[in-house]
Design a protein around this motif. Sequence first.
Motif, PDB file in Angstrom:
ATOM      1  N   MET A  66       0.823  -1.199   0.000  1.00  0.00           N
ATOM      2  CA  MET A  66       0.000   0.000   0.000  1.00  0.00           C
ATOM      3  C   MET A  66       0.863   1.257   0.000  1.00  0.00           C
ATOM      4  O   MET A  66       0.559   2.240  -0.686  1.00  0.00           O
ATOM      5  CB  MET A  66      -0.919   0.002   1.232  1.00  0.00           C
ATOM      6  CG  MET A  66      -1.986   1.060   1.196  1.00  0.00           C
ATOM      7  SD  MET A  66      -3.046   1.055   2.659  1.00  0.00           S
ATOM      8  CE  MET A  66      -3.469  -0.655   2.827  1.00  0.00           C
ATOM      9  N   ASN A  67       1.962   1.228   0.740  1.00  0.00           N
ATOM     10  CA  ASN A  67       2.870   2.369   0.780  1.00  0.00           C
ATOM     11  C   ASN A  67       3.454   2.651  -0.607  1.00  0.00           C
ATOM     12  O   ASN A  67       3.538   3.811  -1.025  1.00  0.00           O
ATOM     13  CB  ASN A  67       3.987   2.115   1.797  1.00  0.00           C
ATOM     14  CG  ASN A  67       4.829   3.321   2.037  1.00  0.00           C
ATOM     15  OD1 ASN A  67       4.325   4.433   2.154  1.00  0.00           O
ATOM     16  ND2 ASN A  67       6.129   3.113   2.131  1.00  0.00           N
ATOM     17  N   GLU A  68       3.854   1.596  -1.311  1.00  0.00           N
ATOM     18  CA  GLU A  68       4.383   1.774  -2.666  1.00  0.00           C
ATOM     19  C   GLU A  68       3.322   2.334  -3.606  1.00  0.00           C
ATOM     20  O   GLU A  68       3.609   3.194  -4.432  1.00  0.00           O
ATOM     21  CB  GLU A  68       4.934   0.447  -3.204  1.00  0.00           C
ATOM     22  CG  GLU A  68       6.213   0.011  -2.542  1.00  0.00           C
ATOM     23  CD  GLU A  68       7.333   1.025  -2.714  1.00  0.00           C
ATOM     24  OE1 GLU A  68       7.520   1.560  -3.828  1.00  0.00           O
ATOM     25  OE2 GLU A  68       8.024   1.303  -1.713  1.00  0.00           O
ATOM     26  N   GLU A  69       2.087   1.836  -3.500  1.00  0.00           N
ATOM     27  CA  GLU A  69       1.005   2.336  -4.340  1.00  0.00           C
ATOM     28  C   GLU A  69       0.734   3.822  -4.060  1.00  0.00           C
ATOM     29  O   GLU A  69       0.503   4.600  -4.986  1.00  0.00           O
ATOM     30  CB  GLU A  69      -0.262   1.519  -4.118  1.00  0.00           C
ATOM     31  CG  GLU A  69      -0.169   0.108  -4.661  1.00  0.00           C
ATOM     32  CD  GLU A  69      -1.386  -0.744  -4.309  1.00  0.00           C
ATOM     33  OE1 GLU A  69      -2.372  -0.213  -3.763  1.00  0.00           O
ATOM     34  OE2 GLU A  69      -1.337  -1.954  -4.567  1.00  0.00           O
ATOM     35  N   LEU A  70       0.774   4.207  -2.790  1.00  0.00           N
ATOM     36  CA  LEU A  70       0.578   5.611  -2.435  1.00  0.00           C
ATOM     37  C   LEU A  70       1.703   6.486  -2.987  1.00  0.00           C
ATOM     38  O   LEU A  70       1.448   7.600  -3.471  1.00  0.00           O
ATOM     39  CB  LEU A  70       0.472   5.776  -0.918  1.00  0.00           C
ATOM     40  CG  LEU A  70      -0.816   5.285  -0.285  1.00  0.00           C
ATOM     41  CD1 LEU A  70      -0.704   5.299   1.236  1.00  0.00           C
ATOM     42  CD2 LEU A  70      -1.992   6.134  -0.734  1.00  0.00           C
ATOM     43  N   LYS A  71       2.934   5.994  -2.936  1.00  0.00           N
ATOM     44  CA  LYS A  71       4.058   6.750  -3.501  1.00  0.00           C
ATOM     45  C   LYS A  71       3.869   6.973  -4.989  1.00  0.00           C
ATOM     46  O   LYS A  71       4.076   8.081  -5.496  1.00  0.00           O
ATOM     47  CB  LYS A  71       5.379   6.015  -3.253  1.00  0.00           C
ATOM     48  CG  LYS A  71       5.921   6.145  -1.867  1.00  0.00           C
ATOM     49  CD  LYS A  71       7.264   5.410  -1.766  1.00  0.00           C
ATOM     50  CE  LYS A  71       7.783   5.384  -0.357  1.00  0.00           C
ATOM     51  NZ  LYS A  71       9.054   4.617  -0.259  1.00  0.00           N
TER      52      LYS A  71
END
Length: 95
Positions: A77-82
């Motif tokens: 999820m963190n990568e998708e948000l980035k």
Amino acid sequence: QVFLSAVRCMMYGFGDDQNPYTESVDILEDLVIEFITEMTHKAMSIGRQGRVQVEDIVFLIRKDPRKFARVKDLLTMNEELKRARKAFDEANYGS
């Protein structure tokens, strides 16, 4: 008393009263701090000296399927948000 409001909200989210007993919140906060401290010390002992990296935490929880799955979900999820932030910034600012 770093996590009091967060612990109180989590307790409510998991079905406790909106205003749980202060003693209950204090005990849970102590457990959270103890867990974080213990994990940090373990991660510092296995990784690069004086640094805690994500890979160290993942290594420590690799044998706990629930924690491991949750960490993988949060990292994804963190990568998708980035990526979404980068795409949004590029669209708005033309970088």
